[in-house]
Design a protein around this motif. Sequence first.
Motif, short mmCIF file in Angstrom:
data_model
loop_
_atom_site.label_atom_id
_atom_site.label_comp_id
_atom_site.label_asym_id
_atom_site.label_seq_id
_atom_site.Cartn_x
_atom_site.Cartn_y
_atom_site.Cartn_z
N ASN A 169 0.74 -1.28 -0.01
CA ASN A 169 -0.07 -0.34 0.06
C ASN A 169 0.90 1.25 -0.01
O ASN A 169 0.47 2.32 -0.74
CB ASN A 169 -0.87 -0.18 1.02
N ALA A 170 1.93 1.23 0.58
CA ALA A 170 2.94 2.49 0.53
C ALA A 170 3.54 2.64 -0.78
O ALA A 170 3.67 3.94 -0.94
CB ALA A 170 4.09 2.24 1.67
N VAL A 171 3.53 1.62 -1.62
CA VAL A 171 3.90 1.98 -2.79
C VAL A 171 2.83 2.51 -3.82
O VAL A 171 2.92 3.31 -4.63
CB VAL A 171 4.80 0.81 -3.42
N PHE A 172 1.75 1.85 -3.73
CA PHE A 172 0.67 2.30 -4.36
C PHE A 172 0.29 3.54 -4.05
O PHE A 172 0.16 4.66 -4.98
CB PHE A 172 -0.76 1.49 -4.02
N GLU A 173 0.31 4.33 -2.60
CA GLU A 173 0.03 5.49 -2.41
C GLU A 173 1.17 6.57 -3.08
O GLU A 173 0.81 7.59 -3.44
CB GLU A 173 -0.06 5.69 -0.79
N LYS A 174 2.38 6.15 -2.83
CA LYS A 174 3.34 6.88 -3.27
C LYS A 174 3.28 7.10 -4.92
O LYS A 174 3.56 8.43 -5.21
CB LYS A 174 4.81 6.37 -3.06
N TYR A 175 2.95 6.21 -5.55
CA TYR A 175 2.69 6.46 -7.12
C TYR A 175 1.09 6.67 -7.48
O TYR A 175 1.17 6.81 -8.95
CB TYR A 175 3.22 5.41 -7.72
N GLY A 176 0.48 6.66 -6.72
CA GLY A 176 -0.99 7.05 -7.16
C GLY A 176 -1.75 5.97 -7.90
O GLY A 176 -2.42 6.02 -8.86
N ILE A 177 -1.16 4.73 -7.41
CA ILE A 177 -1.73 3.47 -8.20
C ILE A 177 -3.05 3.15 -7.63
O ILE A 177 -3.29 2.70 -6.50
CB ILE A 177 -0.71 2.32 -8.25
N ALA A 178 -4.08 3.05 -8.72
CA ALA A 178 -5.37 2.57 -8.19
C ALA A 178 -5.20 1.02 -7.87
O ALA A 178 -4.50 0.50 -8.62
CB ALA A 178 -6.50 3.10 -9.26
N ARG A 179 -6.25 0.34 -7.19
CA ARG A 179 -6.00 -0.77 -7.20
C ARG A 179 -7.32 -1.74 -6.61
O ARG A 179 -8.19 -0.97 -6.04
CB ARG A 179 -5.00 -1.31 -5.99
N SER A 180 -7.38 -2.97 -6.67
CA SER A 180 -8.63 -3.69 -6.01
C SER A 180 -8.05 -4.93 -5.65
O SER A 180 -7.57 -5.71 -6.35
CB SER A 180 -9.73 -3.90 -7.25
N ALA A 181 -8.41 -5.23 -4.30
CA ALA A 181 -7.77 -6.37 -3.53
C ALA A 181 -8.37 -7.75 -3.82
O ALA A 181 -9.74 -7.88 -4.04
CB ALA A 181 -7.71 -6.28 -2.03
N TRP A 182 -7.90 -8.57 -3.97
CA TRP A 182 -8.32 -10.02 -4.07
C TRP A 182 -8.31 -10.80 -2.67
O TRP A 182 -7.25 -11.03 -2.16
CB TRP A 182 -7.48 -10.77 -4.96
N SER A 183 -9.38 -11.15 -2.45
CA SER A 183 -10.66 -11.15 -2.92
C SER A 183 -11.56 -10.87 -1.63
O SER A 183 -11.28 -11.19 -0.33
CB SER A 183 -11.10 -12.42 -3.67
N TYR A 184 -13.04 -10.50 -1.77
CA TYR A 184 -13.61 -10.28 -0.78
C TYR A 184 -14.04 -11.40 0.00
O TYR A 184 -13.87 -11.32 1.38
CB TYR A 184 -15.00 -9.58 -1.34
N ARG A 185 -14.42 -12.60 -0.59
CA ARG A 185 -14.94 -13.72 0.26
C ARG A 185 -14.37 -15.10 -0.31
O ARG A 185 -14.07 -15.11 -1.62
CB ARG A 185 -16.36 -13.68 0.20
N GLU A 186 -13.84 -15.89 0.38
CA GLU A 186 -13.23 -17.19 0.21
C GLU A 186 -12.24 -17.22 -0.79
O GLU A 186 -11.33 -16.18 -0.90
CB GLU A 186 -14.65 -18.16 -0.35
N MET A 187 -12.32 -17.92 -2.09
CA MET A 187 -11.42 -18.05 -3.02
C MET A 187 -9.87 -18.12 -2.65
O MET A 187 -8.93 -17.88 -3.29
CB MET A 187 -11.58 -16.80 -4.05
N ASP A 188 -9.85 -18.77 -1.37
CA ASP A 188 -8.31 -19.12 -0.82
C ASP A 188 -7.90 -17.73 -0.24
O ASP A 188 -6.49 -17.72 0.31
CB ASP A 188 -7.46 -19.51 -1.67
#
Length: 316
Positions: A278-297
């Motif tokens: 997250n620190a690197v995403f924030e530093k470079y303004g990189i948008a993102r979507s975490a995997w995953s909300y439910r289950e799927m390991d």
Amino acid sequence: MKDFGFYRGVNLGGWFSQCDYSKERLDHFITEKDMDVIAGWGLDHVRIPMDYNVLETAEGGLSEEGFGRIAKAVEWCLKRNLKVVMDLHKTAGYSFDAAHQESGFFGSTAYQERFYKLWEGLAARFNDPENIAFELLNEVTDASVIGEWNRIAAECIRRIRKIAPASLILVGSYWNNSPDAVKDLDLPADNRVIYNFHCYDPLIFTHQGATWIPDPAFDIDRRVAFEEANITPEYFEKQFASAIETAEARGTALYCGEYGVIDRATPEDTVKWFKTINAVFEKYGIARSAWSYREMDFGLSDARMDGVRNELIKYL
């Protein structure tokens, strides 16, 4: 994509993709109440992986039932000011997972035409540039098809633009959307085309014990601690350097459509990984979507994460 309102999101994996496609699954794996949870986490969008067989009839036409399911999901999101990335996770003739036995897409004009028609249908039904983005295809694997993929993506964008001239469109490259492969994508067709990549690095940590990786290093009984993997912000800066440079040079943004840690890692180590990336995403303004909300390991809402979730969601 920060400037477009898509910045911090979560995947709804396993709902309309990578599942048994039963009515029970499609109707109940994610419910409207889950959107309240996601909005409560302070996120601004969800990424919805969708397989072609949910969206098409058996004959290859557009499925009103399938499109209706997506429309309902979108309605739930928009009611809560959540934007939506529509990710075509599998198309006729191609899947990132060889076990799905989908093949032939990159050499078949018939499969490609079906792909274009599906996206034309989605563009017509979900033409909402402020709230809905289109991700053309999940994780091209083989570097050898990048020429074909660039051509197919360009034609698909051309057709979408006739219907939805302002919608955000996400395009990823080979090696499963590797940031190192972004440089081999064609120049963005316009200023609403965004480069997409995924990050599960280092794999030995994020996929420890993954039963689908046929490598002794990923033995299910082996545990890899965060400190053992030597993960630092500098590590991720190096991983993303080429993609960041390419996007800046070509005047576009970056979106990390998937990133996460398998449920065999400890919850505490999972938080450390998310905090670091997250620190690197924030530093470079990189948008993102975490995997995953439910289950799927990789489930972030699963009970095992209850003790750390308030800390974790700071770093999504």
